[in-house]
Motif scaffolding. Structure first.
Motif, PDB file in Angstrom:
ATOM      1  N   ILE A 147     -35.034   9.796 -13.741  1.00 28.35           N
ATOM      2  CA  ILE A 147     -34.961   9.071 -15.014  1.00 28.35           C
ATOM      3  C   ILE A 147     -34.302   9.950 -16.071  1.00 28.35           C
ATOM      4  O   ILE A 147     -33.417   9.506 -16.802  1.00 28.35           O
ATOM      5  N   LYS A 148     -34.702  11.227 -16.140  1.00 27.09           N
ATOM      6  CA  LYS A 148     -34.109  12.150 -17.107  1.00 27.09           C
ATOM      7  C   LYS A 148     -32.611  12.305 -16.887  1.00 27.09           C
ATOM      8  O   LYS A 148     -31.851  12.492 -17.827  1.00 27.09           O
ATOM      9  N   GLU A 149     -32.189  12.237 -15.622  1.00 23.66           N
ATOM     10  CA  GLU A 149     -30.773  12.393 -15.281  1.00 23.66           C
ATOM     11  C   GLU A 149     -30.005  11.085 -15.408  1.00 23.66           C
ATOM     12  O   GLU A 149     -28.809  11.045 -15.144  1.00 23.66           O
ATOM     13  N   GLY A 150     -30.705  10.022 -15.792  1.00 23.36           N
ATOM     14  CA  GLY A 150     -30.044   8.730 -15.951  1.00 23.36           C
ATOM     15  C   GLY A 150     -29.790   7.994 -14.657  1.00 23.36           C
ATOM     16  O   GLY A 150     -29.015   7.044 -14.612  1.00 23.36           O
ATOM     17  N   LYS A 151     -30.436   8.427 -13.594  1.00 18.09           N
ATOM     18  CA  LYS A 151     -30.269   7.766 -12.294  1.00 18.09           C
ATOM     19  C   LYS A 151     -31.241   6.594 -12.207  1.00 18.09           C
ATOM     20  O   LYS A 151     -32.306   6.682 -11.606  1.00 18.09           O
TER      21      LYS A 151
END
Length: 100
Positions: free
Chosen positions: A83-87
């Motif tokens: 989620i933090k990596e935008g995945k």
């Protein structure tokens, strides 16, 4: 962090062997979490957990249908990192292949 280790050519170890051994030791010493140790070993969390069971470092769950708390926590940490990596994935794709 990057560490370079020069080993003799005649040593019957591969990089994968060294990574796996180091991951096992650091996990067993509580220096790495399950998911981080699996990442170091370049294995999935499930594969690494099965390796730990096979080496008698962790015990399998008493009930085969129960997922150990360590695996659940590792999965949650992986999900939060994604989620933090935008995945992110559309909800419509989350259940794809669940019936296979």
């Amino acid at each position: 962090m990057e560490i370079t280790i020069a080993l003799p050519d005649n040593l019957p170890l591969t990089e994968a062997d060294v990574r796996m051994g180091l991951a096992i030791v650091l996990y067993h010493q509580h220096s790495l979490s399950l998911d981080r140790a699996a990442q170091l070993a370049v294995m999935s969390v499930d594969e690494f957990y099965q390796l730990l069971i096979g080496r008698h470092i962790v015990s399998p769950p008493a009930d085969a249908d129960d997922e150990p708390a360590e695996l659940v926590l590792a999965s949650l940490r992986t999900s939060l990192q994604q989620i933090k990596e935008g995945k992110l994935y559309p909800i419509s794709e989350l259940w794809d292949g669940i019936d296979d």
